[in-house]
Design a protein around this motif. Structure first.
Motif, PDB file in Angstrom:
ATOM      1  N   LEU A  52       0.827  -1.209   0.000  1.00  0.00           N
ATOM      2  CA  LEU A  52       0.000   0.000   0.000  1.00  0.00           C
ATOM      3  C   LEU A  52       0.860   1.258   0.000  1.00  0.00           C
ATOM      4  O   LEU A  52       0.504   2.262  -0.638  1.00  0.00           O
ATOM      5  CB  LEU A  52      -0.921  -0.001   1.223  1.00  0.00           C
ATOM      6  N   LEU A  53       2.003   1.214   0.692  1.00  0.00           N
ATOM      7  CA  LEU A  53       2.912   2.356   0.728  1.00  0.00           C
ATOM      8  C   LEU A  53       3.456   2.668  -0.660  1.00  0.00           C
ATOM      9  O   LEU A  53       3.525   3.830  -1.077  1.00  0.00           O
ATOM     10  CB  LEU A  53       4.064   2.081   1.698  1.00  0.00           C
ATOM     11  N   ILE A  54       3.828   1.619  -1.382  1.00  0.00           N
ATOM     12  CA  ILE A  54       4.358   1.807  -2.731  1.00  0.00           C
ATOM     13  C   ILE A  54       3.282   2.385  -3.661  1.00  0.00           C
ATOM     14  O   ILE A  54       3.549   3.273  -4.469  1.00  0.00           O
ATOM     15  CB  ILE A  54       4.893   0.475  -3.287  1.00  0.00           C
ATOM     16  N   ILE A  55       2.054   1.891  -3.530  1.00  0.00           N
ATOM     17  CA  ILE A  55       0.956   2.416  -4.346  1.00  0.00           C
ATOM     18  C   ILE A  55       0.739   3.902  -4.045  1.00  0.00           C
ATOM     19  O   ILE A  55       0.594   4.723  -4.962  1.00  0.00           O
ATOM     20  CB  ILE A  55      -0.342   1.624  -4.084  1.00  0.00           C
ATOM     21  N   PHE A  56       0.739   4.256  -2.768  1.00  0.00           N
ATOM     22  CA  PHE A  56       0.522   5.643  -2.357  1.00  0.00           C
ATOM     23  C   PHE A  56       1.610   6.563  -2.897  1.00  0.00           C
ATOM     24  O   PHE A  56       1.326   7.613  -3.494  1.00  0.00           O
ATOM     25  CB  PHE A  56       0.470   5.724  -0.830  1.00  0.00           C
ATOM     26  N   ILE A  57       2.877   6.162  -2.708  1.00  0.00           N
ATOM     27  CA  ILE A  57       3.998   6.995  -3.159  1.00  0.00           C
ATOM     28  C   ILE A  57       4.016   7.097  -4.681  1.00  0.00           C
ATOM     29  O   ILE A  57       4.312   8.150  -5.247  1.00  0.00           O
ATOM     30  CB  ILE A  57       5.333   6.426  -2.643  1.00  0.00           C
ATOM     31  N   ALA A  60       5.771   0.764 -13.830  1.00  0.00           N
ATOM     32  CA  ALA A  60       6.729   0.665 -12.725  1.00  0.00           C
ATOM     33  C   ALA A  60       6.009   0.256 -11.451  1.00  0.00           C
ATOM     34  O   ALA A  60       6.541  -0.516 -10.644  1.00  0.00           O
ATOM     35  CB  ALA A  60       7.445   1.992 -12.527  1.00  0.00           C
ATOM     36  N   LEU A  61       4.793   0.747 -11.273  1.00  0.00           N
ATOM     37  CA  LEU A  61       4.001   0.390 -10.098  1.00  0.00           C
ATOM     38  C   LEU A  61       3.629  -1.089 -10.125  1.00  0.00           C
ATOM     39  O   LEU A  61       3.759  -1.799  -9.123  1.00  0.00           O
ATOM     40  CB  LEU A  61       2.737   1.248 -10.038  1.00  0.00           C
ATOM     41  N   VAL A  62       3.158  -1.566 -11.282  1.00  0.00           N
ATOM     42  CA  VAL A  62       2.796  -2.985 -11.417  1.00  0.00           C
ATOM     43  C   VAL A  62       4.019  -3.868 -11.178  1.00  0.00           C
ATOM     44  O   VAL A  62       3.948  -4.888 -10.497  1.00  0.00           O
ATOM     45  CB  VAL A  62       2.195  -3.271 -12.807  1.00  0.00           C
ATOM     46  N   GLY A  70       6.867  -7.599  -7.971  1.00  0.00           N
ATOM     47  CA  GLY A  70       8.184  -7.968  -7.467  1.00  0.00           C
ATOM     48  C   GLY A  70       8.190  -8.224  -5.978  1.00  0.00           C
ATOM     49  O   GLY A  70       8.775  -9.204  -5.492  1.00  0.00           O
ATOM     50  N   ILE A  71       7.546  -7.339  -5.228  1.00  0.00           N
ATOM     51  CA  ILE A  71       7.498  -7.510  -3.773  1.00  0.00           C
ATOM     52  C   ILE A  71       6.650  -8.720  -3.397  1.00  0.00           C
ATOM     53  O   ILE A  71       7.019  -9.501  -2.506  1.00  0.00           O
ATOM     54  CB  ILE A  71       6.950  -6.231  -3.111  1.00  0.00           C
ATOM     55  N   CYS A  90      10.931   6.645 -11.771  1.00  0.00           N
ATOM     56  CA  CYS A  90      10.999   5.260 -11.307  1.00  0.00           C
ATOM     57  C   CYS A  90      11.114   5.150  -9.790  1.00  0.00           C
ATOM     58  O   CYS A  90      11.793   4.250  -9.283  1.00  0.00           O
ATOM     59  CB  CYS A  90      12.178   4.547 -11.961  1.00  0.00           C
ATOM     60  N   LEU A  91      10.463   6.049  -9.056  1.00  0.00           N
ATOM     61  CA  LEU A  91      10.571   6.016  -7.600  1.00  0.00           C
ATOM     62  C   LEU A  91      10.021   4.716  -7.023  1.00  0.00           C
ATOM     63  O   LEU A  91      10.563   4.167  -6.058  1.00  0.00           O
ATOM     64  CB  LEU A  91       9.838   7.210  -6.984  1.00  0.00           C
ATOM     65  N   ALA A  92       8.937   4.203  -7.623  1.00  0.00           N
ATOM     66  CA  ALA A  92       8.368   2.938  -7.153  1.00  0.00           C
ATOM     67  C   ALA A  92       9.382   1.810  -7.294  1.00  0.00           C
ATOM     68  O   ALA A  92       9.449   0.904  -6.458  1.00  0.00           O
ATOM     69  CB  ALA A  92       7.094   2.599  -7.924  1.00  0.00           C
ATOM     70  N   THR A  93      10.196   1.869  -8.352  1.00  0.00           N
ATOM     71  CA  THR A  93      11.221   0.844  -8.565  1.00  0.00           C
ATOM     72  C   THR A  93      12.320   0.948  -7.506  1.00  0.00           C
ATOM     73  O   THR A  93      12.825  -0.066  -7.017  1.00  0.00           O
ATOM     74  CB  THR A  93      11.835   0.986  -9.973  1.00  0.00           C
ATOM     75  N   VAL A  94      12.684   2.179  -7.134  1.00  0.00           N
ATOM     76  CA  VAL A  94      13.676   2.377  -6.073  1.00  0.00           C
ATOM     77  C   VAL A  94      13.171   1.767  -4.763  1.00  0.00           C
ATOM     78  O   VAL A  94      13.894   1.025  -4.076  1.00  0.00           O
ATOM     79  CB  VAL A  94      13.971   3.882  -5.869  1.00  0.00           C
ATOM     80  N   ILE A  95      11.926   2.070  -4.428  1.00  0.00           N
ATOM     81  CA  ILE A  95      11.340   1.550  -3.192  1.00  0.00           C
ATOM     82  C   ILE A  95      11.212   0.032  -3.254  1.00  0.00           C
ATOM     83  O   ILE A  95      11.413  -0.670  -2.255  1.00  0.00           O
ATOM     84  CB  ILE A  95       9.969   2.191  -2.936  1.00  0.00           C
ATOM     85  N   MET A  96      10.889  -0.479  -4.434  1.00  0.00           N
ATOM     86  CA  MET A  96      10.788  -1.924  -4.614  1.00  0.00           C
ATOM     87  C   MET A  96      12.099  -2.609  -4.262  1.00  0.00           C
ATOM     88  O   MET A  96      12.131  -3.574  -3.492  1.00  0.00           O
ATOM     89  CB  MET A  96      10.409  -2.242  -6.067  1.00  0.00           C
ATOM     90  N   TRP A  97      13.220  -2.084  -4.797  1.00  0.00           N
ATOM     91  CA  TRP A  97      14.509  -2.716  -4.534  1.00  0.00           C
ATOM     92  C   TRP A  97      14.942  -2.540  -3.079  1.00  0.00           C
ATOM     93  O   TRP A  97      15.580  -3.426  -2.499  1.00  0.00           O
ATOM     94  CB  TRP A  97      15.571  -2.159  -5.474  1.00  0.00           C
TER      95      TRP A  97
END
Length: 230
Positions: free
Chosen positions: A27-32, A42-44, A49-50, A201-208
């Motif tokens: 949910l945090l990644i979706i929000f950001i 990138a969100l998907v 990935g997570i 690509c902020l969601a990708t940064v948070i993903m990693w």
């Protein structure tokens, strides 16, 4: 077994804190992502990935079904950011290996929990493995540099170590988590550089970054099941 029973079974065995933390992270990644206007693909990719990492860490075979979608999304993002090592890794290796993983894990599931039986490598296997991935990383870095890769060294290490890490994942080896700690840590640096350079690509940064934290978490959990000398 029908689809509903399969899904219900795959989401059993999660602890109280896992049931809270894992959904909150997604949910945090979706929000950001929506807050910063991150790209939808990138969100998907981040969500898949997570979810893949969490389910793989729990030893659930469903991780590979989610991994197929995440693999295609991440390959597209790597292409757009000129990270060709990661692009070829995900298209030519990760995608078909997700399918291999389904059949391999299916043969080694516990009857009660339907989670995989975890294993470890011998000392000799560890030496051979890490010698191979380090050598491969050096050679690939030299090649990627000639193709104008944005970050040839980091891209090479994350590519070759990811190949090794996925092989260890399919073999159900605890050593995979040491590999993923290295890969995920370097990937955080690589994608932060891409973000600083203007990539959305902020969601990708948070993903990693999430992968990096989860690798430590699941290493700790797997040690409870596998006798392992550090």
């Amino acid at each position: 077994m029908n689809i509903c029973d399969f899904i219900k079974r795959e989401f059993t065995g999660f602890g109280k804190y896992e049931r809270i933390f894992f959904p909150l992270e997604i949910l945090l990644i979706i929000f950001i992502s929506f807050l910063t206007g991150d790209s939808k693909i990138a969100l998907v990719s981040a969500i898949c990935g997570i979810s893949y990492t969490i389910l793989a860490g729990k030893g659930k075979i469903s991780c590979y079904f989610i991994g197929l979608t995440g693999t295609l999304c991440y390959a597209y993002i790597a292409y757009k950011n000129h990270l060709y090592g990661n692009l070829f890794l995900y298209i030519l290796f990760y995608f078909p290996m997700q399918i291999v993983g389904i059949f391999k894990w299916k043969k080694h599931l516990k009857k009660d929990s339907q989670e995989i039986i975890k294993t470890k490598m011998t000392g000799t296997e560890n030496i051979i493995f890490f010698t191979a991935v380090i050598t491969g990383s050096v050679l690939l870095a030299l090649i990627l540099k000639q193709f104008g890769d944005a970050t040839p060294f980091i891209d090479a290490v994350t590519t070759i170590f990811s190949i090794g890490g996925l092989i260890l994942t399919i073999k159900r080896c605890i050593e995979q988590w040491y590999v993923w700690i290295i890969v995920n840590g370097l990937s955080v640096i690589m994608w932060i550089q891409a973000y600083i350079n203007g990539s959305n690509c902020l969601a990708t940064v948070i993903m990693w970054l999430t992968y990096f934290i989860l690798a430590f978490y699941f290493l700790h959990n797997w040690k409870k099941e596998v006798s392992f000398d550090i």
